[in-house]
Design an enzyme around this catalytic site. Structure first.
Site, PDB file in Angstrom:
ATOM      1  N   PRO A   1      59.523  58.701  23.104  1.00 11.29           N
ATOM      2  CA  PRO A   1      59.135  57.708  22.112  1.00 11.29           C
ATOM      3  C   PRO A   1      58.002  58.197  21.215  1.00 11.29           C
ATOM      4  O   PRO A   1      56.914  58.516  21.688  1.00 11.29           O
ATOM      5  CB  PRO A   1      58.673  56.505  22.953  1.00 11.29           C
ATOM      6  CG  PRO A   1      59.069  56.812  24.349  1.00 11.29           C
ATOM      7  CD  PRO A   1      59.215  58.275  24.459  1.00 11.29           C
ATOM      8  N   GLU A   2      58.269  58.260  19.937  1.00 10.97           N
ATOM      9  CA  GLU A   2      57.252  58.516  18.928  1.00 10.97           C
ATOM     10  C   GLU A   2      57.148  57.263  18.064  1.00 10.97           C
ATOM     11  O   GLU A   2      57.668  56.217  18.431  1.00 10.97           O
ATOM     12  CB  GLU A   2      57.621  59.768  18.115  1.00 10.97           C
ATOM     13  CG  GLU A   2      57.854  60.986  19.014  1.00 10.97           C
ATOM     14  CD  GLU A   2      58.283  62.240  18.271  1.00 10.97           C
ATOM     15  OE1 GLU A   2      57.947  62.372  17.084  1.00 10.97           O
ATOM     16  OE2 GLU A   2      58.966  63.073  18.874  1.00 10.97           O
TER      17      GLU A   2
END
Length: 268
Positions: free
Chosen positions: A2-3
DNA sequence: AGATCGGCCTGGACGC
DNA sequence: TGCGTCCAGGCCGATC
């Protein structure tokens, strides 16, 4: 992994289900990455915000819940139509007045902490976080000046979260490809810095539109995958021809991170 | 003070 | 088939 686009997609699904709710009980496995989670109990949730890759929930009584998904963190609600049921990888559970929310994190890289509002002393990266890339705070000239002042290779510099918030390994590779900048480059002039500034915004905005990149672990709160994986041109594409110049993309390890780039059209 | 690097953590892919 | 090894990587803390 997750960014910013993945965390933003999670946030958008959490907002309608958390804002205004009261937390009746909160518990996490005993480990250092989960700090004072029980202190969320009894508090009502205000805004659910995002800074970089961090989710921030305002709690009444001057508290704040800081959440980081790490590598494999997901939030899921029990009893949802997707059929989520808790398993051995649930690390924390929040009992709300109308639902039960689990935090599942196979690899335990995620972080949960209840702090005094805005007090990020125990969270060094959050405390020193750079500007939000899609806000007006992200100024191209300041970005170019900071880049000119750094002697670190541009990719690990981006990953530090200090010049700009929320860029991780995937979108760093994508933005550098788009801006035609070699990830090892240490000296980057104003014109190319501006190109990188624009590329970061374009890459992140497009990924948000597609609700993030799912390889295996990343899921939204409703269990759905993001749709951005099919649009990646650099990350994970080693050996494939560069879409611009057809040179095979090269994979190296840079500052301990897998890095894919075009050795021909991404220049130092 | 800033740069750099190893450790954390686990499942899955891969090789023999 | 089964076992061992390696890889994924965001962040933290130690070290230079």
């Amino acid at each position: 992994m997750p960014e910013l686009p993945e965390v933003e997609s999670v946030r958008r699904q959490l907002v309608p289900r958390l804002v205004g709710r009261r937390i009746l009980a909160a518990a996490a496995q005993p480990q250092r990455r989960f700090s004072r989670v029980g202190a969320a109990a009894g508090r009502r949730i205000g805004a659910v915000r995002r800074r970089g890759k961090y989710l921030l929930a305002d709690l009444d009584g001057g508290a704040e819940l800081v959440m980081h998904l790490g590598m494999t963190g997901v939030f899921r609600f029990r009893g949802d139509p997707d059929g989520w049921t808790p398993d051995a990888y649930v690390r924390a559970t929040f009992t709300l007045d109308d639902a039960v929310l689990d935090f599942r994190d196979v690899r335990r890289f995620g972080t949960l902490a209840v702090v005094a509002a805005g007090d990020y002393r125990g969270l060094a990266t959050l405390a020193a976080l750079g500007p939000e890339p899609l806000s007006d705070d992200f100024d191209p000239d300041r970005f170019a000046a900071a880049l000119a002042a750094s002697r670190t290779p541009v990719k690990p510099w981006l990953l530090s979260q200090r010049p700009v918030a929320g860029v991780g390994n995937i979108y760093a590779d994508e933005a550098l490809w788009r801006a035609r900048i070699n990830p090892h480059a240490r000296r980057i002039g104003p014109a190319r810095a501006h190109a990188l500034w624009a590329a970061i915004r374009e890459v992140l905005a497009a990924a948000i539109e597609r609700e993030g990149t799912t390889f295996r672990d990343y899921r939204m709160v409703n269990g759905a995958s993001g749709r951005n994986a099919d649009f990646l041109v650099a990350y994970g594409q080693a050996g494939r021809p560069c879409p611009r110049c057809a040179t095979p993309l090269r994979k190296v390890v840079l500052a301990g991170r897998g890095t894919t780039y075009c050795p021909r059209c991404q220049r130092h």
